[in-house]
Write a protein that holds these residues in place. Sequence first.
Motif, PDB file in Angstrom:
ATOM      1  N   GLY A  71      54.277  31.722  17.544  1.00 48.30           N
ATOM      2  CA  GLY A  71      53.478  32.764  16.895  1.00 48.30           C
ATOM      3  C   GLY A  71      52.915  33.745  17.900  1.00 48.30           C
ATOM      4  N   SER A  72      52.501  33.248  19.054  1.00 44.89           N
ATOM      5  CA  SER A  72      51.979  34.136  20.089  1.00 44.89           C
ATOM      6  C   SER A  72      53.085  35.029  20.648  1.00 44.89           C
ATOM      7  CB  SER A  72      51.340  33.312  21.209  1.00 44.89           C
ATOM      8  OG  SER A  72      50.177  32.650  20.744  1.00 44.89           O
ATOM      9  N   ILE A  73      54.257  34.457  20.861  1.00 42.92           N
ATOM     10  CA  ILE A  73      55.378  35.254  21.356  1.00 42.92           C
ATOM     11  C   ILE A  73      55.701  36.385  20.391  1.00 42.92           C
ATOM     12  CG2 ILE A  73      57.871  35.203  21.812  1.00 42.92           C
ATOM     13  CD1 ILE A  73      57.437  32.359  22.940  1.00 42.92           C
ATOM     14  N   ARG A  74      55.673  36.093  19.106  1.00 40.29           N
ATOM     15  CA  ARG A  74      55.967  37.145  18.118  1.00 40.29           C
ATOM     16  C   ARG A  74      54.953  38.273  18.203  1.00 40.29           C
ATOM     17  NH1 ARG A  74      57.468  32.635  15.161  1.00 40.29           N
ATOM     18  NH2 ARG A  74      55.494  32.465  14.052  1.00 40.29           N
ATOM     19  N   ARG A  75      53.685  37.954  18.433  1.00 45.80           N
ATOM     20  CA  ARG A  75      52.676  39.023  18.532  1.00 45.80           C
ATOM     21  C   ARG A  75      52.822  39.807  19.822  1.00 45.80           C
ATOM     22  NH1 ARG A  75      52.755  35.416  14.463  1.00 45.80           N
ATOM     23  NH2 ARG A  75      51.550  36.242  12.705  1.00 45.80           N
ATOM     24  N   PHE A  76      53.286  39.162  20.855  1.00 46.71           N
ATOM     25  CA  PHE A  76      53.567  39.892  22.089  1.00 46.71           C
ATOM     26  C   PHE A  76      54.685  40.906  21.877  1.00 46.71           C
ATOM     27  CE2 PHE A  76      51.125  36.880  24.601  1.00 46.71           C
ATOM     28  CZ  PHE A  76      50.868  37.530  25.802  1.00 46.71           C
ATOM     29  N   THR A  77      55.718  40.523  21.151  1.00 48.65           N
ATOM     30  CA  THR A  77      56.969  41.284  21.148  1.00 48.65           C
ATOM     31  C   THR A  77      57.200  42.155  19.919  1.00 48.65           C
ATOM     32  OG1 THR A  77      58.171  39.414  20.155  1.00 48.65           O
ATOM     33  CG2 THR A  77      58.104  39.535  22.566  1.00 48.65           C
ATOM     34  N   PHE A 167      49.437  26.401  26.159  1.00 44.60           N
ATOM     35  CA  PHE A 167      48.712  26.460  24.890  1.00 44.60           C
ATOM     36  C   PHE A 167      48.249  25.049  24.521  1.00 44.60           C
ATOM     37  CE2 PHE A 167      50.692  30.464  25.071  1.00 44.60           C
ATOM     38  CZ  PHE A 167      50.002  31.317  24.227  1.00 44.60           C
ATOM     39  N   ALA A 168      46.934  24.875  24.458  1.00 48.69           N
ATOM     40  CA  ALA A 168      46.329  23.567  24.219  1.00 48.69           C
ATOM     41  C   ALA A 168      45.963  23.418  22.744  1.00 48.69           C
ATOM     42  CB  ALA A 168      45.079  23.401  25.084  1.00 48.69           C
ATOM     43  N   VAL A 169      46.342  22.279  22.156  1.00 55.92           N
ATOM     44  CA  VAL A 169      46.053  22.011  20.747  1.00 55.92           C
ATOM     45  C   VAL A 169      45.628  20.563  20.600  1.00 55.92           C
ATOM     46  CG1 VAL A 169      48.444  21.371  20.183  1.00 55.92           C
ATOM     47  CG2 VAL A 169      46.939  22.287  18.381  1.00 55.92           C
ATOM     48  N   SER A 170      44.734  20.302  19.661  1.00 54.12           N
ATOM     49  CA  SER A 170      44.235  18.950  19.456  1.00 54.12           C
ATOM     50  C   SER A 170      45.258  18.096  18.706  1.00 54.12           C
ATOM     51  CB  SER A 170      42.922  18.972  18.666  1.00 54.12           C
ATOM     52  OG  SER A 170      43.167  19.364  17.323  1.00 54.12           O
ATOM     53  N   ARG A 171      45.088  16.797  18.818  1.00 58.85           N
ATOM     54  CA  ARG A 171      45.967  15.873  18.104  1.00 58.85           C
ATOM     55  C   ARG A 171      45.863  16.092  16.598  1.00 58.85           C
ATOM     56  NH1 ARG A 171      46.388   9.589  19.977  1.00 58.85           N
ATOM     57  NH2 ARG A 171      48.402   9.112  18.997  1.00 58.85           N
ATOM     58  N   THR A 221      51.117  31.257  41.990  1.00 60.93           N
ATOM     59  CA  THR A 221      51.696  31.107  40.651  1.00 60.93           C
ATOM     60  C   THR A 221      50.803  30.184  39.821  1.00 60.93           C
ATOM     61  OG1 THR A 221      53.093  29.264  41.403  1.00 60.93           O
ATOM     62  CG2 THR A 221      54.042  31.486  41.492  1.00 60.93           C
ATOM     63  N   PRO A 222      49.629  30.674  39.432  1.00 58.85           N
ATOM     64  CA  PRO A 222      48.667  29.823  38.737  1.00 58.85           C
ATOM     65  C   PRO A 222      49.022  29.582  37.279  1.00 58.85           C
ATOM     66  CG  PRO A 222      47.833  32.050  38.858  1.00 58.85           C
ATOM     67  CD  PRO A 222      49.114  32.038  39.645  1.00 58.85           C
ATOM     68  N   TRP A 223      48.496  28.486  36.744  1.00 63.98           N
ATOM     69  CA  TRP A 223      48.562  28.210  35.312  1.00 63.98           C
ATOM     70  C   TRP A 223      47.314  28.762  34.628  1.00 63.98           C
ATOM     71  CZ3 TRP A 223      52.203  26.605  32.062  1.00 63.98           C
ATOM     72  CH2 TRP A 223      53.300  25.887  32.551  1.00 63.98           C
ATOM     73  N   THR A 224      47.496  29.205  33.392  1.00 67.75           N
ATOM     74  CA  THR A 224      46.379  29.634  32.545  1.00 67.75           C
ATOM     75  C   THR A 224      46.397  28.804  31.277  1.00 67.75           C
ATOM     76  OG1 THR A 224      46.467  31.890  33.413  1.00 67.75           O
ATOM     77  CG2 THR A 224      45.362  31.568  31.299  1.00 67.75           C
ATOM     78  N   VAL A 225      45.253  28.221  30.930  1.00 66.48           N
ATOM     79  CA  VAL A 225      45.127  27.388  29.733  1.00 66.48           C
ATOM     80  C   VAL A 225      44.569  28.232  28.594  1.00 66.48           C
ATOM     81  CG1 VAL A 225      44.046  25.351  28.706  1.00 66.48           C
ATOM     82  CG2 VAL A 225      44.798  25.298  31.102  1.00 66.48           C
ATOM     83  N   VAL A 226      45.233  28.174  27.434  1.00 66.86           N
ATOM     84  CA  VAL A 226      44.816  28.921  26.247  1.00 66.86           C
ATOM     85  C   VAL A 226      44.440  27.925  25.147  1.00 66.86           C
ATOM     86  CG1 VAL A 226      45.488  30.637  24.511  1.00 66.86           C
ATOM     87  CG2 VAL A 226      46.407  30.790  26.844  1.00 66.86           C
ATOM     88  N   ASN A 227      43.212  27.983  24.678  1.00 69.23           N
ATOM     89  CA  ASN A 227      42.787  27.144  23.561  1.00 69.23           C
ATOM     90  C   ASN A 227      43.443  27.680  22.291  1.00 69.23           C
ATOM     91  OD1 ASN A 227      41.438  25.937  21.373  1.00 69.23           O
ATOM     92  ND2 ASN A 227      39.507  25.798  22.490  1.00 69.23           N
ATOM     93  N   SER A 228      44.391  26.911  21.757  1.00 69.49           N
ATOM     94  CA  SER A 228      45.162  27.374  20.607  1.00 69.49           C
ATOM     95  C   SER A 228      44.801  26.645  19.327  1.00 69.49           C
ATOM     96  CB  SER A 228      46.664  27.213  20.891  1.00 69.49           C
ATOM     97  OG  SER A 228      47.435  27.874  19.915  1.00 69.49           O
ATOM     98  N   ASN A 229      43.632  26.033  19.288  1.00 72.03           N
ATOM     99  CA  ASN A 229      43.197  25.395  18.052  1.00 72.03           C
ATOM    100  C   ASN A 229      42.864  26.415  16.971  1.00 72.03           C
ATOM    101  OD1 ASN A 229      43.221  22.441  18.480  1.00 72.03           O
ATOM    102  ND2 ASN A 229      41.894  22.956  20.207  1.00 72.03           N
ATOM    103  N   LYS A 231      44.594  29.808  16.072  1.00 71.31           N
ATOM    104  CA  LYS A 231      45.784  30.549  16.477  1.00 71.31           C
ATOM    105  C   LYS A 231      45.519  32.031  16.734  1.00 71.31           C
ATOM    106  CE  LYS A 231      49.282  27.685  14.142  1.00 71.31           C
ATOM    107  NZ  LYS A 231      50.350  27.719  13.111  1.00 71.31           N
ATOM    108  N   LYS A 232      44.726  32.656  15.886  1.00 66.96           N
ATOM    109  CA  LYS A 232      44.540  34.103  16.014  1.00 66.96           C
ATOM    110  C   LYS A 232      43.817  34.473  17.297  1.00 66.96           C
ATOM    111  CE  LYS A 232      44.813  35.062  11.070  1.00 66.96           C
ATOM    112  NZ  LYS A 232      44.104  35.506   9.838  1.00 66.96           N
TER     113      LYS A 232
END
Length: 280
Positions: A71-77, A167-171, A221-229, A231-232
């Motif tokens: 979903g995030s890729i679609r909003r990017f592109t 992209f981080a999501v809860s169980r 080349t760092p990592w970035t964590v995105v809280n994706s709980n 989505k918007k």
Amino acid sequence: MTHASEVPVGELSIEHMEDATPYPDKIKNSRYLDELRLLQIELLKVQQWVKDSGQRVVILFEGRDAAGKGGSIRRFTENLNPRGARVVALSKPNDTERGQWYFQRYVQHLPTAGEIVLFDRSWYNRGGVEIVMGFCTPQEYGEFFRQVPGFERSVVESGTHLFKLWFAVSRKNQKKRFDDRRNDPLRQWKMSPIDEAALSKWDDYTRARDAMLVHSDNPTTPWTVVNSNEKKRARIESIRHVLHTLDYEHKDHEVARAPDPFVVQAAADVMSPSGLPTFE
């Protein structure tokens, strides 16, 4: 804890980013659409800058299954010119590819001058699903972590802008999203046996995630964590992070400001290196 915003920004951990929504209330749809439009206008500025100046941009989208990468890729592109931006989503390697250097099949998909490439999963398959599901040996896994810093450093030193988004999501949210897919005829194709195994192997994936974020994160080349709980928020703030980082022409600094810290954090700021395996 219910919401990440209940924790001071400087004390946020990967567990906070994964287990909680950013705020008690979700972003209103009208505000989301307004912000998304402004961000997508900035992305078009980025694309024009990339084309005019011969830049190369790579964005990796990684995370657990159903974390919201697609979903995030679609909003990017969705408003970019497809002639200068493409998505790479590779299937499992064939016999020829399995006999090659591991990174070889990814190298051919890296951008040329003036191009943006978004990877829907990437070479980090080896650091996640492959080791968890037994698709690679421990030796191959260790070799991957020995080689990936040098490989990525070469990519960046060649002039490519490399973004690595987790992209981080809860169980709980992962399970709900899986259930939604099973019940939606238009999304059932997204489910696979590997997805079905994801919930039962949650702890294994957690260990793989921690090792990945610690052992392949560095200043170059760092990592970035995105809280994706939510989505918007994940979509707009991940876009904002990329825009804020790039120094492109005609940048609107108010739109391309630093992302919300309860949604986006540098992995180095939320990860603890203690107790993780080393690779020699």
